[in-house]
Design a protein around this motif. Structure first.
Motif, PDB file in Angstrom:
ATOM      1  N   ALA A 155      74.296 -32.463  -9.244  1.00  0.00           N
ATOM      2  CA  ALA A 155      75.226 -33.482  -8.753  1.00  0.00           C
ATOM      3  C   ALA A 155      76.635 -33.245  -9.285  1.00  0.00           C
ATOM      4  O   ALA A 155      77.624 -33.394  -8.555  1.00  0.00           O
ATOM      5  N   ALA A 156      76.748 -32.852 -10.538  1.00  0.00           N
ATOM      6  CA  ALA A 156      78.064 -32.608 -11.130  1.00  0.00           C
ATOM      7  C   ALA A 156      78.773 -31.433 -10.487  1.00  0.00           C
ATOM      8  O   ALA A 156      80.001 -31.412 -10.381  1.00  0.00           O
ATOM      9  N   LEU A 157      78.010 -30.454 -10.006  1.00  0.00           N
ATOM     10  CA  LEU A 157      78.613 -29.293  -9.344  1.00  0.00           C
ATOM     11  C   LEU A 157      79.136 -29.639  -7.947  1.00  0.00           C
ATOM     12  O   LEU A 157      80.071 -29.004  -7.455  1.00  0.00           O
ATOM     13  N   GLY A 158      78.518 -30.605  -7.298  1.00  0.00           N
ATOM     14  CA  GLY A 158      78.956 -30.994  -5.957  1.00  0.00           C
ATOM     15  C   GLY A 158      78.485 -30.067  -4.855  1.00  0.00           C
ATOM     16  O   GLY A 158      78.981 -30.149  -3.721  1.00  0.00           O
ATOM     17  N   VAL A 159      77.539 -29.174  -5.128  1.00  0.00           N
ATOM     18  CA  VAL A 159      77.073 -28.235  -4.114  1.00  0.00           C
ATOM     19  C   VAL A 159      76.017 -28.890  -3.233  1.00  0.00           C
ATOM     20  O   VAL A 159      75.370 -29.869  -3.625  1.00  0.00           O
ATOM     21  N   THR A 160      75.838 -28.340  -2.046  1.00  0.00           N
ATOM     22  CA  THR A 160      74.850 -28.843  -1.100  1.00  0.00           C
ATOM     23  C   THR A 160      73.503 -28.179  -1.363  1.00  0.00           C
ATOM     24  O   THR A 160      73.424 -26.984  -1.621  1.00  0.00           O
ATOM     25  N   VAL A 161      72.446 -28.968  -1.266  1.00  0.00           N
ATOM     26  CA  VAL A 161      71.082 -28.449  -1.356  1.00  0.00           C
ATOM     27  C   VAL A 161      70.464 -28.484   0.042  1.00  0.00           C
ATOM     28  O   VAL A 161      70.496 -29.517   0.716  1.00  0.00           O
ATOM     29  N   VAL A 162      69.933 -27.346   0.478  1.00  0.00           N
ATOM     30  CA  VAL A 162      69.212 -27.270   1.750  1.00  0.00           C
ATOM     31  C   VAL A 162      67.745 -27.014   1.417  1.00  0.00           C
ATOM     32  O   VAL A 162      67.393 -25.968   0.862  1.00  0.00           O
ATOM     33  N   THR A 163      66.904 -27.977   1.733  1.00  0.00           N
ATOM     34  CA  THR A 163      65.523 -27.933   1.255  1.00  0.00           C
ATOM     35  C   THR A 163      64.536 -28.132   2.397  1.00  0.00           C
ATOM     36  O   THR A 163      64.924 -28.459   3.522  1.00  0.00           O
ATOM     37  N   ASP A 187      69.649 -39.876  -4.151  1.00  0.00           N
ATOM     38  CA  ASP A 187      70.027 -40.983  -5.029  1.00  0.00           C
ATOM     39  C   ASP A 187      71.056 -40.547  -6.063  1.00  0.00           C
ATOM     40  O   ASP A 187      71.873 -41.361  -6.526  1.00  0.00           O
ATOM     41  N   ALA A 188      71.039 -39.266  -6.429  1.00  0.00           N
ATOM     42  CA  ALA A 188      72.001 -38.749  -7.406  1.00  0.00           C
ATOM     43  C   ALA A 188      73.338 -38.398  -6.772  1.00  0.00           C
ATOM     44  O   ALA A 188      74.256 -37.960  -7.470  1.00  0.00           O
ATOM     45  N   GLY A 189      73.460 -38.590  -5.464  1.00  0.00           N
ATOM     46  CA  GLY A 189      74.713 -38.294  -4.776  1.00  0.00           C
ATOM     47  C   GLY A 189      74.873 -36.841  -4.374  1.00  0.00           C
ATOM     48  O   GLY A 189      75.977 -36.404  -4.028  1.00  0.00           O
ATOM     49  N   ILE A 190      73.780 -36.085  -4.372  1.00  0.00           N
ATOM     50  CA  ILE A 190      73.839 -34.679  -3.994  1.00  0.00           C
ATOM     51  C   ILE A 190      73.834 -34.564  -2.473  1.00  0.00           C
ATOM     52  O   ILE A 190      72.978 -35.160  -1.806  1.00  0.00           O
ATOM     53  N   PRO A 191      74.761 -33.800  -1.884  1.00  0.00           N
ATOM     54  CA  PRO A 191      74.697 -33.564  -0.437  1.00  0.00           C
ATOM     55  C   PRO A 191      73.445 -32.750  -0.112  1.00  0.00           C
ATOM     56  O   PRO A 191      73.195 -31.709  -0.722  1.00  0.00           O
ATOM     57  N   VAL A 192      72.659 -33.228   0.840  1.00  0.00           N
ATOM     58  CA  VAL A 192      71.390 -32.581   1.175  1.00  0.00           C
ATOM     59  C   VAL A 192      71.287 -32.412   2.685  1.00  0.00           C
ATOM     60  O   VAL A 192      71.715 -33.282   3.449  1.00  0.00           O
ATOM     61  N   ALA A 193      70.715 -31.291   3.110  1.00  0.00           N
ATOM     62  CA  ALA A 193      70.345 -31.074   4.504  1.00  0.00           C
ATOM     63  C   ALA A 193      68.942 -30.496   4.523  1.00  0.00           C
ATOM     64  O   ALA A 193      68.472 -29.920   3.536  1.00  0.00           O
ATOM     65  N   LEU A 194      68.264 -30.658   5.660  1.00  0.00           N
ATOM     66  CA  LEU A 194      66.898 -30.178   5.796  1.00  0.00           C
ATOM     67  C   LEU A 194      66.820 -28.974   6.723  1.00  0.00           C
ATOM     68  O   LEU A 194      67.669 -28.783   7.599  1.00  0.00           O
ATOM     69  N   SER A 195      65.763 -28.211   6.529  1.00  0.00           N
ATOM     70  CA  SER A 195      65.492 -27.082   7.417  1.00  0.00           C
ATOM     71  C   SER A 195      63.999 -26.823   7.398  1.00  0.00           C
ATOM     72  O   SER A 195      63.245 -27.441   6.647  1.00  0.00           O
TER      73      SER A 195
END
Length: 435
Positions: free
Chosen positions: A289-297, A329-337
């Protein structure tokens, strides 16, 4: 074209005029001369789905490959029978995919020689990162003296020696259009410019209707046995110096930890991504979350492989698998694949997995990571460049739309791709159900 009598997710009944972009969303729009009309008949219209991590050529090739995963073969004898009965391709190879060690143990050239016919055979591990070739296959790619026949997928020094067979991109594209998929992010590592140009040309000529975005050359696969923090930092700095993002494949805790460390040292780009995040220890959530990167999971793997996780992964680590709700919930940008073809490729099944998190045997894996249906849908509605920002059906948005025969309430209740009746890409009908 004009789409009439459409229901939006917010409950409004509208008509939608679109070309390359949506130009009007209002009630009772009149067709213009020579404008095609699609009657949604009170069904729901949503933005077209974008699958944010796939492997296009591998998915096309997998369609006519022998599947040897745990769902298809049960043991060593089953594998031997499957290989013996497999059809040799036009390129002279038997190509098999989806293998896991639970079927017949770790493979190498010697074990495969005892299981397979004497023709060239290559078997891909279900992770996608490893192929095992038999002796005939190794000879065919100029590696007759290779010690074990275990070759990494991303290593083009051997794979470029393969005779490339034509892959059915049009069949793959039609199948995806039937799901309402209008865009893809290809996560294949080490693509060169020629590979990218070929896919773009296939899109222009209509053989691949979906828009395609490429992570290469900014995609990096990590391997636990060769993690090198300094090298990863240097690579990331070089990418960022060119104002280019990175996308790092993280399927183990060790890979995630070193990626976090590298991004912390190198700094981040707004479009940096962590791919998969299959295992996320508790203390890594705040760091991501602190890094601000997107997670694609890919929570679809809970539904596809969850029973094996329950067996193979220690119980105290189950909450770390394929997290979703805790990341959001931690504010991490997330997308699905879907990670097609290593996942099944149905985004609606992936959404259902995100909501229910049920394994094939019916157990719930990671109940705290479940999300509601609207959230699961939204995570497939981003664009290639803004994967975590869901699109809406509104003026100025791309003319990429999915038309379903059900109401918004039914859509969110079932999350079933069989309700798709039409898919519009760039203002043109790419798919229309005929029965």
């Amino acid at each position: 074209m004009l789409i009439r009598r459409a229901m939006l997710l917010d409950g409004r009944s509208v008509d939608i005029r679109t070309g390359a972009q949506i130009t009007e969303v209002a009630s009772d729009l009149e067709p213009q001369p020579e404008e095609s009309v699609l009657d949604a008949a009170g069904g729901t219209v949503i933005p077209g789905l974008h699958d944010h991590h796939v492997h296009v050529h591998s998915a096309a090739a997998a369609a006519d490959s022998l599947r040897v995963g745990v769902a298809e073969v049960g043991d060593r004898d089953d594998l031997a029978r499957a290989l013996a009965g497999a059809q040799v391709g036009a390129d002279g190879w038997i190509r098999a995919v989806g293998y896991h060690e639970s079927v017949a143990g770790p493979l190498d050239r010697h074990r495969l020689d005892t299981l397979a016919p004497s023709v060239p055979v290559r078997i891909q591990h279900r992770s996608g990162i490893l192929w095992t070739l038999n002796s005939a296959g190794l000879a065919a790619v100029g590696l007759a003296d290779h010690p074990d026949g275990r070759l990494r997928s991303a290593d083009r020094t051997w794979s470029d020696a393969l005779a490339r067979r034509a892959t059915a991109l049009d069949e793959l594209s039609n199948r995806l259009s039937g799901y309402g998929v209008t865009g893809l992010t290809d996560a294949t590592p080490n693509l060169d410019i020629a590979d990218i140009v070929k896919l773009e040309e296939a899109h222009r000529q209509g053989g691949l209707q979906q828009r395609v975005h490429h992570l290469a050359p900014g995609k990096r696969i990590l391997h636990d046995e060769s993690l090198d923090l300094d090298e990863l930092i240097d690579w990331t700095v070089r990418r960022h110096r060119d104002n280019a993002p990175v996308a790092v494949h993280c399927v183990t805790a060790a890979q995630l930890v070193i990626t976090i460390a590298a991004l912390r040292a190198a700094g981040t780009h707004p479009d940096d991504r962590i791919e998969h995040a299959a295992v996320v220890p508790d203390d890594c959530v705040a760091e991501i979350a602190a890094l601000g990167v997107t997670v694609v999971t890919q929570p679809n793997f809970v539904a596809e492989r969850g029973d094996q996780y329950l067996t193979d992964v220690p119980a105290d680590e189950h909450p770390q698998l394929w997290r979703l709700a805790s990341l959001l919930d931690a504010g991490i940008p997330v997308a699905l694949s879907t990670d097609m073809p290593f996942g099944e490729g149905d985004p609606w099944a992936a959404m259902r997995a995100a909501v229910h998190r049920r394994t094939p045997g019916g157990a719930v894996l990671g109940a705290a990571e479940r999300v509601d249906a609207r959230t699961a849908l939204d995570l497939f509605l981003g664009t290639a460049t803004q994967p975590a920002v869901p699109r809406t059906v509104a003026e100025g948005q791309p003319g990429d739309l999915c038309v379903l025969e059900v109401t918004p309430e039914r859509l969110l209740r079932d999350l079933d791709g069989r309700a798709v009746v039409a898919t519009v890409i760039d203002g043109q009908v790419a798919y229309r159900r005929t029965a």
